[in-house]
Design a protein around this motif. Structure first.
Motif, mmCIF file in Angstrom:
data_model
loop_
_atom_site.group_PDB
_atom_site.id
_atom_site.type_symbol
_atom_site.label_atom_id
_atom_site.label_comp_id
_atom_site.label_asym_id
_atom_site.label_seq_id
_atom_site.Cartn_x
_atom_site.Cartn_y
_atom_site.Cartn_z
ATOM 1 N N VAL A 1 0.828 -1.203 0.000
ATOM 2 C CA VAL A 1 0.000 0.000 0.000
ATOM 3 C C VAL A 1 0.864 1.255 0.000
ATOM 4 O O VAL A 1 0.580 2.231 -0.707
ATOM 5 N N GLN A 2 1.944 1.230 0.792
ATOM 6 C CA GLN A 2 2.803 2.407 0.934
ATOM 7 C C GLN A 2 3.720 2.632 -0.255
ATOM 8 O O GLN A 2 4.356 3.684 -0.362
ATOM 9 N N SER A 3 3.779 1.691 -1.169
ATOM 10 C CA SER A 3 4.721 1.798 -2.283
ATOM 11 C C SER A 3 4.383 2.930 -3.248
ATOM 12 O O SER A 3 5.254 3.444 -3.943
ATOM 13 N N GLY A 4 3.116 3.307 -3.287
ATOM 14 C CA GLY A 4 2.692 4.321 -4.247
ATOM 15 C C GLY A 4 2.460 3.761 -5.637
ATOM 16 O O GLY A 4 1.989 4.459 -6.527
ATOM 17 N N LYS A 5 2.767 2.506 -5.829
ATOM 18 C CA LYS A 5 2.555 1.861 -7.122
ATOM 19 C C LYS A 5 1.141 1.282 -7.196
ATOM 20 O O LYS A 5 0.493 1.035 -6.188
ATOM 21 N N GLY A 6 0.675 1.057 -8.413
ATOM 22 C CA GLY A 6 -0.532 0.283 -8.569
ATOM 23 C C GLY A 6 -0.228 -1.156 -8.206
ATOM 24 O O GLY A 6 0.882 -1.646 -8.457
#
Length: 626
Positions: free
Chosen positions: A336-341
């Protein structure tokens, strides 16, 4: 992937909602605030919709009246718990009522002596564990979402978790549930009820059959000692073979978790996991029990790892264990925190097919690399439940098509390998399109008849799990009538019926998966002889009545025999009573929450739903010392 639903219930639905709201106000707090409706109507993914109104029951005793009013006004009800669902299983729209059960969060009783607790459905799993800890006991289901998931949600999703290998999934720890059916009537389903296992059908039903108002759950003592080990491997096959060798030793680890090369590298972008970056796969293993049990089992596991792994780590104190497990357990938050889809998948295969599944997942990632960044695989290797997590750039116009195609290919591969479309997330709306791949038309028709028996008007959580009706689905009205008889107390065990069919007496064991496939007409004596010859045990096979067939044992099961069968049964090839049509429910997979758990109805049913042809059970390896 799950998608947002459109608001298309129309003016008539709005009028019905208004009338329902007026009548239901005596039984709960009504909310029509758009911001609250939007916030409460979405699951862990942020997927969902906006209900016509939200209703918070004043108490569990109000739910019966609420459901009667819903039935009277023709208003669909969408139940909500902790909203940790990952399959789009909560889809409110303008013509539906969101029934928020999260406020029903009282722990009613803890009976540590008898290892039971009574709880309301909204109790958060981790809150229950905190309350139980001073008593030295715990509730075994431990999904990674335990800090969000409610006990009611655990039940309707049949939640598992890392320690399901040794201790089982939610089904194995439910003593009884009190339920309000869609017509407002109240029932209690218990594990020790005679006749068809209706409790087993309700568990994992994704909120489509009834509203749980209270549950009595089984507890177990907290292990005195838990030690953790990690093995790093040069290939997925070596990792899988090592897991098989550990289990073949007779040791039953509390947990066996898996992380592949892409997963290790992906998590390393967010924090230092401490995992070797040159490994193709790592396996995390918990060994727990008393001091003596861990002293016996840990050296066996460690020896197996050191013979095969490129690196082994051992963690015996709490600080070291937390550090070793942090990378695996923190994976969802990191995603979730990765910022990626991202998209977290969920497929299960027989344990010995994990390397093939791993290969298929990475092949899909390579084929669709123009739209995807990578696919990391983590999961519960002890029971074959894998979570391929696909990452993509949100700005990449090719991402959506690539994600859909890769997900389709992964699910097709799982089915091809004898697996299933979901091991613990559920079908929801996300995987409805795959139900007709997983099940034949008669198997879908049977499940539809279960829904109709429990919910004739279709008011409870509509649009979840079952695909649209198909002209290929046969008439299974006799099966549906048998479900109604069981549900209304008209089940008659003395009514003449055929227990078994097909004359199958074959017996075979899959030691890599620890599963036993038995022809229903094999005798108890022949099965016990086979078990002894192969050094395995099966709790479902009794020691007495050895002239009986194993199919008869299952079809007539009561008391302790029934209890053992409930916990050991993985799958069954059957004849559906309507036309004696062949069907299979369940499989060799240790986890399977695709659709209703129909095989449960055949337990103790005396052939009321059709005859048994083949049965699949869990087995265990006899300890080396014996």
């Amino acid at each position: 992937m799950p998608t947002h639903t459109s608001q298309k219930d129309g003016t008539a639905g709005s009028v019905a909602i208004g009338r329902f709201a007026t009548a239901a106000a005596a039984h709960g707090d009504v909310t029509t605030d758009e911001d609250i409706l939007a916030e409460r109507g979405r699951d862990y993914w942020g997927v969902g919709g906006v209900a016509g109104l939200l209703l918070r029951p004043h108490g569990r005793d109000d739910i019966g009246a609420i459901m009667r009013l819903a039935s009277e006004h023709g208003v669909p009800i969408v139940p909500r718990g902790g909203a940790s669902n990952c399959s789009g299983g909560m889809m409110p729209t303008a013509g539906r009522v969101l029934l928020d059960l999260s406020g029903l969060d009282e722990i009613l009783e803890v009976d540590a002596e008898n290892r039971r607790a009574r709880v309301e459905p909204g109790v958060i799993n981790s809150d229950l564990q905190v309350a139980l800890a001073p008593h030295g006991v715990c509730f075994s289901p431990d999904p990674v979402s335990a800090h969000l998931a409610t006990v009611g949600g655990n039940i309707i999703e049949n939640a598992g978790g890392p320690h399901a290998l040794k201790y089982g999934v939610t089904y194995n720890h439910i003593v009884s549930v009190s339920v309000v059916l869609p017509d407002g009537s109240a029932r209690t389903f218990s594990a020790d009820d005679d006749g068809p296992d209706l409790l087993g059908v309700l568990i994992g039903s994704e909120g489509t059959l009834g509203i749980i108002t209270e549950a009595t759950v089984a507890l177990r003592p907290i292990a005195t000692v838990t030690h953790s080990l990690m093995g790093a491997f040069a290939s997925a096959r070596e990792a899988a073979d090592t897991i098989a060798a550990v289990i073949a030793s007779g040791v039953v680890p509390a947990a066996v978790e898996w992380l592949d090369r892409a997963g290790i590298a992906g998590l390393q972008q967010f924090y230092d996991t401490g995992y070797p970056l040159d490994a193709d796969s790592i396996v995390l293993i918990d060994v727990d029990g008393t001091d003596a049990e861990v002293a016996r089992d840990q050296p066996i596991v460690e020896q197996v790892l050191r013979e095969r792994a490129t690196e082994v780590q051992v963690a015996e104190d709490e600080k070291d264990r937390d550090a070793l497990w942090y990378g695996r357990l923190n994976a969802p938050n990191s995603v979730v925190q990765s910022g990626k889809g991202f998209f977290i998948g969920d497929v299960t295969v027989p344990r010995d097919r994990i390397p093939d599944m791993q290969e298929a997942i990475q092949a899909a990632a390579t084929r669709h690399s123009d739209g995807l960044l990578f696919i990391a695989v983590c999961g519960h290797a002890g029971d074959g439940d894998l979570h391929p997590t696909t990452f993509y750039d949100k700005d990449n116009p090719l991402a959506a098509a690539a994600l859909a195609a890769a997900n389709n290919e992964i699910i097709e591969a799982a089915l091809r390998l004898g697996g299933t479309i979901t091991g613990e997330h559920g079908v929801g709306t996300e995987k409805i399109q795959f139900m007709t791949k997983r099940f034949t038309p008669v198997e879908i028709a049977v499940q539809r008849s279960i829904k109709k028996a429990f919910d004739p008007a279709g008011v409870l959580n509509p649009g979840i799990m079952l695909p649209a009706p198909s002209p290929d689905e046969p008439d299974v009205s006799a099966f549906g009538a048998a479900v109604c008889d069981a549900l209304t107390g008209r089940f008659d065990p003395d009514q003449a019926a055929t227990f078994t069919a097909g004359h199958d007496t074959d017996i075979k064991v899959n030691l890599g998966n620890l599963s036993l496939t038995v022809g229903a007409e094999a005798t108890v004596e022949s099965v016990n002889r086979f078990l002894d010859e192969n050094g395995v045990t099966c709790t479902a096979v009794p020691a007495t009545g050895r002239e009986r067939t194993i199919g008869e044992v299952v079809a007539t099961a009561t008391g302790a025999e029934r209890d053992h069968i409930r916990h050991a049964l993985l799958g069954a090839d059957v004849r559906v009573i309507d036309g004696q049509t062949p069907a299979r429910f369940g499989a060799e997979t240790m986890k399977d929450v695709a659709g209703y758990d129909v095989k449960r109805l055949y337990i103790g049913a005396h052939g009321a739903f059709g005859a048994l042809v083949t049965l699949i059970f869990k087995v265990a390896v006899k300890p080396i010392s014996t």
